[in-house]
Design an enzyme around this catalytic site. Structure first.
Site: not given
Length: 356
Positions: A99, A166, A190
């Site tokens: 990511w 992030d 999450k």
């Protein structure tokens, strides 16, 4: 049979969140309507988004000057929106996984990107250290937790420029020093809510500094001005996020959440370290994620990996198969996962090793 949910995302939600969301699907706020069909302009939903925003600020202790936004597009959309709004000339990025690499790729469309360090050649099995970030960077971007590889950076970096992070998979697991940041973003699936909403926390006076024209939907100022309602927001995930935030407050907030997360991670890592059959994939214990624990079988037992998955499935343990790019096993220990589930997993590890 009770299920023990270790999926990496979408992942486990608290019973409190699931039950209250299910109730609202049938009858939201005694309106006789489902949360699925209520107008986002209604006073009942406005109360939801207002309370959710206030709880984010309270639980994370966000200072004045920051805005909380509820956006669509997932964290991957933020890979584009961040440089669109913040990158004028040069930004620094840390490459710690898939990511982070994707964020770097998008940022290069908007300006010069200095990749200050990368652990790619080592399979992203550690967090790089000793790198330098130049003071002329518009910002330094990092991914705090790497779900695929099981590494985590649990401290706000000290660098000579503003931070952007992030935190999709470890937000609400530690305190954050917001004085260092211009923005933090997190996909909800999450530690917060079902997939479909992205939490963005942005310092308002850091916006409007780039010279480029920004499309309306990609300009954070649009969503600040409209209270996250420039277009129809993802109503159901925001409602579920509110339930999770209420649950977090009831538990005792960030301090208690972090204590529980550390306890769960220590229990599983101890079982891995004491085992002759299992071994962790992260080389430095200081880099180990407390959210996503990645491990494999030692070479002499490698052929038993599928058998162990089956063994776990028979005990109600689901979601521990490692990411396809890594293999092995991955146990995600998000906030909603009870420590009892971790004990069931460690017992399964001990029992399987004893019989083989």
């Amino acid at each position: 049979m009770k299920k023990h949910n270790f999926y990496a995302g979408p992942s486990i939600l608290s019973d409190y969140t699931i039950q209250n969301t299910a109730d609202a699907i049938l009858n939201f706020a005694d309106t006789g309507l489902s949360i699925l069909e209520i107008s986002h302009r209604s006073k009942q939903f406005q109360a939801v988004i207002d309370e959710a925003t206030a709880l984010v600020k309270e639980i994370l202790d966000i200072p004045a000057g920051f805005e909380v936004l509820w956006l669509g597009g997932g964290a991957s959309m933020q890979f584009c929106m961040i440089p669109y709004n913040f990158l004028s000339k040069k930004a620094s990025y840390l490459d710690t996984g898939t990511w982070a690499s994707n964020a770097i790729k998008e940022a290069k469309l908007f300006g010069d990107v200095d990749v200050v360090a990368s652990s790619k050649e080592a399979g992203y099995t550690f967090i790089p250290k000793g790198f330098e970030v130049t003071a002329d960077s518009d910002y330094f971007h990092y991914t705090s937790n790497n779900t695929i590889y099981g590494t985590e950076l649990r401290k706000d970096p000290d660098v000579p420029c503003r931070l952007i992070a992030d935190m999709s998979s470890d937000i609400f697991s530690r305190a954050i020093d917001f004085s260092k940041y211009d923005a933090i973003y997190a996909g909800a699936q999450k530690n917060l809510a079902p997939a479909g909403v992205t939490l963005v926390i942005v310092r308002e006076d850091a916006l409007g500094k780039v010279e480029r024209a920004i499309p309306t939907m990609l300009d954070y100022r649009t969503h600040i001005k409209k209270g996250s309602m420039f277009n129809t927001p993802p109503v159901l995930p925001i409602f579920s996020a509110l339930q999770t935030l209420r649950y977090y407050k009831q538990l005792g907030g960030i301090t208690e959440l972090e204590r529980r997360d550390l306890e769960k991670a220590a229990l599983l890592y101890n079982a891995i370290d004491e085992s002759k059959m299992f071994t962790g994939t992260v080389t430095d214990p200081a880099d180990r994620s407390i959210m996503n624990v990645c491990f494999v079988m030692t070479p002499e037992y490698k052929e038993l990996e599928s058998a162990f998955i089956d063994f776990c499935t028979a005990r109600g343990i689901v979601g521990i198969k490692g990411h396809r790019s890594v293999g092995g096993f991955r146990a995600s220990l998000y906030n909603a996962l009870p420590i009892q589930s971790v004990k069931v997993l460690t017992d399964a590890m001990h029992d399987f090793e004893a019989t083989h």
